[in-house]
Design a protein around this motif. Sequence first.
Motif, mmCIF file in Angstrom:
data_model
loop_
_atom_site.group_PDB
_atom_site.id
_atom_site.type_symbol
_atom_site.label_atom_id
_atom_site.label_comp_id
_atom_site.label_asym_id
_atom_site.label_seq_id
_atom_site.Cartn_x
_atom_site.Cartn_y
_atom_site.Cartn_z
ATOM 1 N N LEU A 38 0.755 -1.406 -0.008
ATOM 2 C CA LEU A 38 -0.003 0.070 0.156
ATOM 3 C C LEU A 38 0.711 1.219 0.047
ATOM 4 C CD1 LEU A 38 -2.731 -1.031 2.634
ATOM 5 C CD2 LEU A 38 -2.916 -1.012 0.083
ATOM 6 N N ASP A 39 2.250 1.097 0.417
ATOM 7 C CA ASP A 39 3.070 2.447 0.226
ATOM 8 C C ASP A 39 3.474 2.564 -1.264
ATOM 9 O OD1 ASP A 39 5.084 3.980 0.236
ATOM 10 O OD2 ASP A 39 5.881 3.307 2.162
ATOM 11 N N ARG A 40 2.885 3.348 -1.795
ATOM 12 C CA ARG A 40 3.013 3.765 -3.372
ATOM 13 C C ARG A 40 4.405 3.900 -3.772
ATOM 14 N NH1 ARG A 40 -1.988 4.093 -6.084
ATOM 15 N NH2 ARG A 40 -3.269 2.773 -4.603
ATOM 16 N N LEU A 43 6.223 0.914 -5.087
ATOM 17 C CA LEU A 43 5.868 0.475 -6.313
ATOM 18 C C LEU A 43 6.190 1.469 -7.499
ATOM 19 C CD1 LEU A 43 2.114 -0.318 -5.360
ATOM 20 C CD2 LEU A 43 4.394 -1.675 -4.842
ATOM 21 N N THR A 44 7.206 2.374 -7.224
ATOM 22 C CA THR A 44 7.469 3.258 -8.269
ATOM 23 C C THR A 44 8.084 2.590 -9.434
ATOM 24 O OG1 THR A 44 8.073 5.066 -6.541
ATOM 25 C CG2 THR A 44 9.192 5.199 -8.553
ATOM 26 N N ASN A 47 3.877 0.911 -12.741
ATOM 27 C CA ASN A 47 2.799 1.142 -13.491
ATOM 28 C C ASN A 47 3.301 1.143 -14.890
ATOM 29 O OD1 ASN A 47 4.422 3.524 -13.275
ATOM 30 N ND2 ASN A 47 2.884 4.924 -13.649
ATOM 31 N N TYR A 53 -2.788 -1.361 -14.760
ATOM 32 C CA TYR A 53 -2.097 -1.420 -12.967
ATOM 33 C C TYR A 53 -3.031 -1.180 -12.072
ATOM 34 C CZ TYR A 53 0.882 0.592 -9.490
ATOM 35 O OH TYR A 53 1.557 0.889 -8.285
ATOM 36 N N ALA A 54 -3.776 -0.228 -12.133
ATOM 37 C CA ALA A 54 -4.565 0.049 -10.934
ATOM 38 C C ALA A 54 -5.553 -0.955 -10.609
ATOM 39 C CB ALA A 54 -5.526 1.324 -11.510
ATOM 40 N N LEU A 57 -3.625 -3.824 -9.040
ATOM 41 C CA LEU A 57 -3.136 -3.410 -7.550
ATOM 42 C C LEU A 57 -4.520 -3.832 -6.876
ATOM 43 C CD1 LEU A 57 -1.198 -2.558 -5.615
ATOM 44 C CD2 LEU A 57 -1.841 -0.329 -6.379
#
Length: 270
Positions: A38-40, A43-44, A47, A53-54, A57
């Motif tokens: 959940l820490d974006r 995930l840098t 995408n 991607y969204a 996730l």
Amino acid sequence: MEEVSTGSGSDYSNSWISWFLSSKGNEYFCEVEEDYILDRFNLTGLNTEVQHYAQALDMITDNLVDEEIQDDLRGNLDLQARLLYGLIHARWIVTARGLAKMLEKYKRADFGRCPRVLCQSQPLLPVGLTDVPYEKSVKLYCGRCEDIYSPKSSRHGSIDGAYFGTSFPHLLFLVYPNLIPPKSGPVEIGLPVRAADVEGSRRSRRAREDQETEGVGEGASTAAVALKADRYRPRIFGFQVNEIAKLQRWQEAVRDRQVARLEDLEDAAA
């Protein structure tokens, strides 16, 4: 590269991650903690590597509304969710908490044992030959002989190597130097070696030897065959491990001298 298995709606009753980890062929994976996903920041860049991607996730974090998924998108979305989890997994297992979880699996020899006799059933660690998905399947690294092997099971052999990355096993030994196996002597880590494990290692070794000798004709030069052997080079984030690099340079110098001797013997016999 990874086999696709479908599950019923009841399979998703707990969580997508628990379903994924319990699926056959996914035994190499460990559970990535939800707060990490959940820490974006963690995930840098993913995408750009994962389609939808969204939604993928949301599927991993159990926030996807099933009724909103179109039938023609469902199959591809499941593949993209697996890809996304695999790439997140590769980042997770090189963190302190991820290394600790994989250490538990290593101690249980969940990844198998080295088939070489002199390695005395040393536990193996999964490693990727590249960090780019869909290029190479996962391999198993032995810290004692510093060689890599293919998994016994075709289910495990179909897992993408990018889901474990190129740095994991070497970073594990860097963080836990007491786990670095000796080059000789008994294996001191994990559970006692079972007779079935020993017999399985012998079968794997015989199969590997058969593959190595297959295609080598009587007219083939021994020196040429020796020069074809490609060594695996351990790296951490792209940089070769210093101590191993020095050892490999010495080993390659010894090999070059042996190859030169073989060539001289072959020239004298010709």
